[in-house]
Design an enzyme around this catalytic site. Structure first.
Site, PDB file in Angstrom:
ATOM      1  CB  CYS A  44      -0.880   0.052   1.243  1.00  0.00           C
ATOM      2  SG  CYS A  44      -1.783  -1.441   1.620  1.00  0.00           S
ATOM      3  CG  HIS A  75      -1.326   3.124   5.206  1.00  0.00           C
ATOM      4  ND1 HIS A  75      -1.418   1.792   4.843  1.00  0.00           N
ATOM      5  CD2 HIS A  75      -0.599   3.148   6.358  1.00  0.00           C
ATOM      6  CE1 HIS A  75      -0.774   1.056   5.728  1.00  0.00           C
ATOM      7  NE2 HIS A  75      -0.271   1.841   6.660  1.00  0.00           N
TER       8      HIS A  75
HETATM    9 CA    CA Z   1      -3.096  -2.059  -0.529  1.00  0.00          CA
END
Ligand code: CA
Length: 514
Positions: free
Chosen positions: A102, A156
């Site tokens: 990610c 994130h």
């Molecule tokens: Ca991801």
């Protein structure tokens, strides 16, 4: 891969040209660049605008094969009619590359740089330090070019103040700062009974330094807590975030400034707890598949909103996912026809869907295997925005300007090599249909239905392995000994790439030693 316009072009035999000392060299395709320039000028004239809006819809852990237009959809129990329609109206990329997980992918998309340069080599978890602080982002550069910038959904890219979206170029942010499972796994008695049924452990995790709420933040300000992300709240997030983006699109109708909306869905990262109205809505009747149905509806909602507010022809749309399937949580997991999964540099980890659409400007009904990297988004979008000169000059930028590849009909990619990094280990490069691999993650066997990338051990190949991705998309048969004539193409690409790190030293903000 040659076209009528360039009959002698070949992605292995043809040479790139330098772009700048701090930039990845690129193929020049003068005819398609001229055609793209003509189309962009025609759009500006027709619409009376200077720069297009940009909508990026970035999904989480959704696989290359999940959408119907990639061979999934109804065939894997979750039809995706809205995404399939959008793909038919634009350009579908079959070789769009993210990073293995990610955070590295998201940072590469927003900075135009590989993880070894932006330093986010793996996701920060549970309030770990490190983040996007110090990087120049696409949002910041577009903002300086006069864009209104909005981030919605998953971030994130670090929770420290300087790494939050409202300090990294976005005018406004509505979403959560980390990743889906971190808000819920320790609350779910099925996955974490020893935590849920222990007051001491629950208190311990609640004291960890990550925000348990999703937030709203205006540029430069501290985030305001919107609501704690419990499991029932998590179920509603994608719906609420889509509504927020719909309101943003509404608010921009008729405005003179162009805008950049970076919409990152919660789904379909594990664990999926679908919104009640989607429970059992997919033919598969599985939470992952129900979530895919919702994500497809969300794409439909955003596109409808653009059309209804008269902004569709003024908006470049990119739909993608940040990495391949997370197979350690199967069956709460995506589908890929390729080898291995998230966390690895096998194709299954990093080859993701990539759909570009711009009604009236990007030609419909095109499918191309031209190479495209997430790092290309920044220079490409800046070029489409008429702001190509804003690509940073003070650091190395791995992205290549692919604006002509996207806009000109039947165009060729401007990228020669895709470089695969596994943390600080150089893993592989791709040129043409060939992939030369020096190291990877062991996945047990040459199939996707294994434990997945994060569970494997790193392995190095003293002589390298070569895969022909057209004959062998699952990377099962090393072709090296039969294809030694290509060694120079591999090694020169590798040498040039390694040299860039001598000139521009690497950085580790959230490091991974492999
Ligand atoms: Ca991801």
């Amino acid at each position: 891969m040659p076209t009528a316009a360039e009959p002698s072009f070949d992605p292995i035999a043809s040479a790139t040209v330098p772009v700048a000392p701090n930039r990845e060299p690129a193929f020049a395709h003068p005819a398609q660049q001229a055609e793209a320039a003509r189309r962009l000028a025609a759009w500006a004239e027709r619409r009376g605008r200077k720069a297009p809006n940009v909508l990026v819809v970035l999904m989480d852990d959704v696989g290359w094969g999940d959408f119907g237009c990639y061979g999934g959809g109804a065939a894997v129990g979750a039809p995706t009619p809205n995404i399939d329609r959008l793909a038919r109206q634009g350009k579908l990329l079959t070789s769009c590359y993210s990073e293995p997980s990610c955070t590295p992918s998201r940072a590469s998309l927003l900075t135009g740089r590989l993880p070894m340069r932006h330093g986010l080599q793996r996701p920060p978890m549970y309030g770990e330090p490190g983040g996007l602080d110090g990087e120049r982002t696409l949002a910041e550069l577009l903002s300086e070019a006069g864009y209104v910038t909005q981030a919605v959904g998953k971030w994130h890219l670090g929770e420290s103040s300087a790494s939050q979206p409202q300090h990294c170029g976005f005018d406004d942010f509505y979403g959560f700062l980390s990743v889906s499972d971190m808000y819920t796994e320790w609350r779910d008695p099925y996955f974490f009974p020893e935590m849920v049924y222990s007051e001491a452990r629950t208190a311990w995790v609640e004291n960890m330094p990550f925000n348990k709420c999703f937030v709203h933040a205006a540029r430069g300000a501290a985030p305001e807590q919107v609501e704690e992300v419990t499991i029932p709240v998590l179920s509603t997030l994608d719906d609420r975030w889509a509504a927020y983006s719909e309101r943003f699109i509404d608010s921009m109708a008729g405005r003179e400034e162009p805008w950049f909306l970076y919409h990152c869905t919660r789904g379909a990262h594990f664990d999926n707890y679908p919104l009640e109205k989607y429970l059992g809505s997919s033919p598969a009747r599985h939470p992952y598949k129900d979530t895919i149905v919702e994500l497809d509806d969300i794409v439909g909602r955003l596109v409808d909103r653009l059309r209804d507010t008269g902004q569709l022809e003024d908006t470049v749309i990119f739909i993608s996912s940040d990495n391949g399937p997370e197979m350690e949580t199967w069956p709460d997991a995506a589908y890929t026809p390729f080898r291995c999964a998230k966390g690895s540099t096998w194709e299954g980890g990093v080859r993701v869907p990539g759909i570009w659409s711009w009604s009236g400007t990007i030609e419909p009904d095109e499918v191309t295997d031209g190479l495209f990297s997430f790092t290309d988004v920044l220079p490409t979008v800046l070029a489409l925005a008429g702001a190509a000169d804003r690509v940073p000059g003070d650091r190395f930028v791995d992205g290549v300007d692919q604006s002509a590849f996207l806009v000109a009909p039947g165009a060729l990619s401007h990228r020669k090599y895709v470089y695969y990094w596994l943390g600080q280990m150089f893993s592989a490069l791709r040129v043409g249909e060939y992939k030369f691999m020096l190291g990877s993650i062991s996945d047990g066997n040459a199939d996707v239905a294994t434990d997945g990338g994060f569970s494997g051990v790193s392995q190095k190949y003293p002589y390298g392995r070569v895969y022909n991705l057209y004959l062998d998309p699952k990377e099962q048969h090393s072709y090296l000994i039969r294809k030694l004539a290509y060694l120079e193409a591999f090694q020169s690409g590798l040498r040039d790439h390694v040299q860039t790190f001598a000139d521009y030293p690497p950085k580790a903000s959230v490091g991974l030693n492999v």
